[in-house]
Design a protein around this motif. Structure first.
Motif, PDB file in Angstrom:
ATOM      1  N   LEU A  19     -12.848 -10.824   4.779  1.00  0.00           N
ATOM      2  CA  LEU A  19     -12.044  -9.660   4.411  1.00  0.00           C
ATOM      3  C   LEU A  19     -10.627 -10.052   4.025  1.00  0.00           C
ATOM      4  N   ALA A  20     -10.196 -11.236   4.416  1.00  0.00           N
ATOM      5  CA  ALA A  20      -8.873 -11.705   4.002  1.00  0.00           C
ATOM      6  C   ALA A  20      -8.776 -11.761   2.477  1.00  0.00           C
ATOM      7  N   ASP A  21      -9.922 -11.817   1.812  1.00  0.00           N
ATOM      8  CA  ASP A  21      -9.932 -11.810   0.343  1.00  0.00           C
ATOM      9  C   ASP A  21      -9.370 -10.510  -0.223  1.00  0.00           C
ATOM     10  N   LEU A  22      -9.277  -9.470   0.601  1.00  0.00           N
ATOM     11  CA  LEU A  22      -8.697  -8.200   0.152  1.00  0.00           C
ATOM     12  C   LEU A  22      -7.171  -8.246   0.122  1.00  0.00           C
ATOM     13  N   LEU A  23      -6.579  -9.178   0.856  1.00  0.00           N
ATOM     14  CA  LEU A  23      -5.120  -9.176   1.010  1.00  0.00           C
ATOM     15  C   LEU A  23      -4.332  -9.448  -0.272  1.00  0.00           C
ATOM     16  N   PRO A  24      -4.745 -10.362  -1.159  1.00  0.00           N
ATOM     17  CA  PRO A  24      -3.930 -10.551  -2.369  1.00  0.00           C
ATOM     18  C   PRO A  24      -3.679  -9.254  -3.139  1.00  0.00           C
ATOM     19  N   ALA A  25      -4.714  -8.447  -3.305  1.00  0.00           N
ATOM     20  CA  ALA A  25      -4.537  -7.169  -4.014  1.00  0.00           C
ATOM     21  C   ALA A  25      -3.682  -6.206  -3.199  1.00  0.00           C
ATOM     22  N   LEU A  26      -3.902  -6.158  -1.886  1.00  0.00           N
ATOM     23  CA  LEU A  26      -3.115  -5.256  -1.047  1.00  0.00           C
ATOM     24  C   LEU A  26      -1.641  -5.667  -1.011  1.00  0.00           C
ATOM     25  N   ARG A  79       1.247  -0.785  -4.918  1.00  0.00           N
ATOM     26  CA  ARG A  79       2.430  -0.062  -5.407  1.00  0.00           C
ATOM     27  C   ARG A  79       3.244   0.564  -4.284  1.00  0.00           C
ATOM     28  N   GLU A  80       2.659   0.678  -3.091  1.00  0.00           N
ATOM     29  CA  GLU A  80       3.341   1.330  -1.973  1.00  0.00           C
ATOM     30  C   GLU A  80       3.815   0.314  -0.934  1.00  0.00           C
ATOM     31  N   ARG A  81       5.072   0.434  -0.565  1.00  0.00           N
ATOM     32  CA  ARG A  81       5.688  -0.490   0.386  1.00  0.00           C
ATOM     33  C   ARG A  81       4.918  -0.562   1.716  1.00  0.00           C
ATOM     34  N   GLN A  82       4.450   0.578   2.227  1.00  0.00           N
ATOM     35  CA  GLN A  82       3.762   0.583   3.518  1.00  0.00           C
ATOM     36  C   GLN A  82       2.497  -0.283   3.494  1.00  0.00           C
ATOM     37  N   VAL A  83       1.798  -0.263   2.371  1.00  0.00           N
ATOM     38  CA  VAL A  83       0.578  -1.061   2.231  1.00  0.00           C
ATOM     39  C   VAL A  83       0.942  -2.543   2.170  1.00  0.00           C
ATOM     40  N   VAL A  84       1.967  -2.868   1.385  1.00  0.00           N
ATOM     41  CA  VAL A  84       2.413  -4.258   1.256  1.00  0.00           C
ATOM     42  C   VAL A  84       2.861  -4.791   2.616  1.00  0.00           C
ATOM     43  N   GLU A  85       3.601  -3.989   3.352  1.00  0.00           N
ATOM     44  CA  GLU A  85       4.076  -4.428   4.671  1.00  0.00           C
ATOM     45  C   GLU A  85       2.920  -4.656   5.630  1.00  0.00           C
ATOM     46  N   ALA A  86       1.938  -3.773   5.635  1.00  0.00           N
ATOM     47  CA  ALA A  86       0.768  -3.944   6.502  1.00  0.00           C
ATOM     48  C   ALA A  86      -0.023  -5.191   6.102  1.00  0.00           C
ATOM     49  N   ALA A  87      -0.168  -5.404   4.808  1.00  0.00           N
ATOM     50  CA  ALA A  87      -0.891  -6.589   4.326  1.00  0.00           C
ATOM     51  C   ALA A  87      -0.135  -7.866   4.691  1.00  0.00           C
ATOM     52  N   ALA A  88       1.184  -7.831   4.618  1.00  0.00           N
ATOM     53  CA  ALA A  88       1.985  -9.005   4.984  1.00  0.00           C
ATOM     54  C   ALA A  88       1.841  -9.316   6.475  1.00  0.00           C
ATOM     55  N   ARG A  89       1.845  -8.287   7.296  1.00  0.00           N
ATOM     56  CA  ARG A  89       1.633  -8.504   8.737  1.00  0.00           C
ATOM     57  C   ARG A  89       0.264  -9.123   8.997  1.00  0.00           C
ATOM     58  N   SER A  90      -0.747  -8.650   8.294  1.00  0.00           N
ATOM     59  CA  SER A  90      -2.085  -9.197   8.465  1.00  0.00           C
ATOM     60  C   SER A  90      -2.160 -10.642   7.986  1.00  0.00           C
ATOM     61  N   ALA A  91      -1.556 -10.932   6.851  1.00  0.00           N
ATOM     62  CA  ALA A  91      -1.551 -12.308   6.348  1.00  0.00           C
ATOM     63  C   ALA A  91      -0.860 -13.231   7.354  1.00  0.00           C
ATOM     64  N   GLY A  92       0.230 -12.767   7.941  1.00  0.00           N
ATOM     65  CA  GLY A  92       0.916 -13.556   8.956  1.00  0.00           C
ATOM     66  C   GLY A  92       0.083 -13.732  10.205  1.00  0.00           C
ATOM     67  N   ALA A  93      -0.636 -12.701  10.600  1.00  0.00           N
ATOM     68  CA  ALA A  93      -1.494 -12.788  11.788  1.00  0.00           C
ATOM     69  C   ALA A  93      -2.639 -13.762  11.566  1.00  0.00           C
ATOM     70  N   ILE A  94      -3.190 -13.763  10.361  1.00  0.00           N
ATOM     71  CA  ILE A  94      -4.268 -14.707  10.043  1.00  0.00           C
ATOM     72  C   ILE A  94      -3.719 -16.127  10.083  1.00  0.00           C
ATOM     73  N   GLY A  95      -2.577 -16.336   9.434  1.00  0.00           N
ATOM     74  CA  GLY A  95      -1.852 -17.598   9.561  1.00  0.00           C
ATOM     75  C   GLY A  95      -2.437 -18.810   8.869  1.00  0.00           C
ATOM     76  N   SER A  96      -3.473 -18.659   8.082  1.00  0.00           N
ATOM     77  CA  SER A  96      -4.018 -19.808   7.348  1.00  0.00           C
ATOM     78  C   SER A  96      -3.044 -20.191   6.235  1.00  0.00           C
TER      79      SER A  96
END
Length: 146
Positions: A53-60, A64-81
């Protein structure tokens, strides 16, 4: 013919994952509501990496919405790869994702310093991104970062 009703709470994690993955893919769709995309971006960081599901993060992260980008950034950081952290580096150049990416890096602390130092020396990385790295290293605050 008898049909059996299955309750979500009765499913094992392995039985639930395919359903959960399909649901998150649906919620992450650009045509979904802001709250749906934000929920999907948040949930991706909580799912096992084996789900892909991390494959969804580049698009997220490009949403266009800051809240989505911020949530995706937190998830990318949590994954940490490394691929996820590289996506976060790119967010340093975008106003919509900069603060969330910065916070994700700060949460990782000293472990992120070598990668950030490497990024600073990477000539192919746009200056609009690289110029944010020194202050980020300073905010980490360890001797290794300065």
């Amino acid at each position: 013919m008898h049909t059996r009703t299955v309750k979500v709470e009765d499913l094992s994690v392995q039985e639930f994952l395919p359903f959960g993955c399909s649901l998150l893919e649906h919620l992450a769709d650009p045509g979904s509501t802001l709250r749906s995309r934000e929920a999907a971006a948040t949930a991706v960081g909580m799912m096992p990496l084996s789900t892909n599901l991390a494959d969804l993060l580049p698009a997220l992260l490009q949403d266009r919405e800051r809240q989505v980008v911020e949530a995706a950034a937190r998830s990318a950081g949590a994954i940490g790869s490394e691929p996820m952290l590289r996506l976060l580096v790119e967010q340093l150049g975008r106003q919509e994702g900069r603060l969330a990416a910065r916070q994700a890096f700060l949460t990782r602390g000293d472990e992120i310093i070598p990668m950030l130092m490497e990024c600073m020396r990477e000539p192919s990385l746009p200056m609009s991104i690289r110029r944010h790295i020194p202050s980020l290293l300073g905010a980490i605050g360890s001797e290794r970062a300065v």
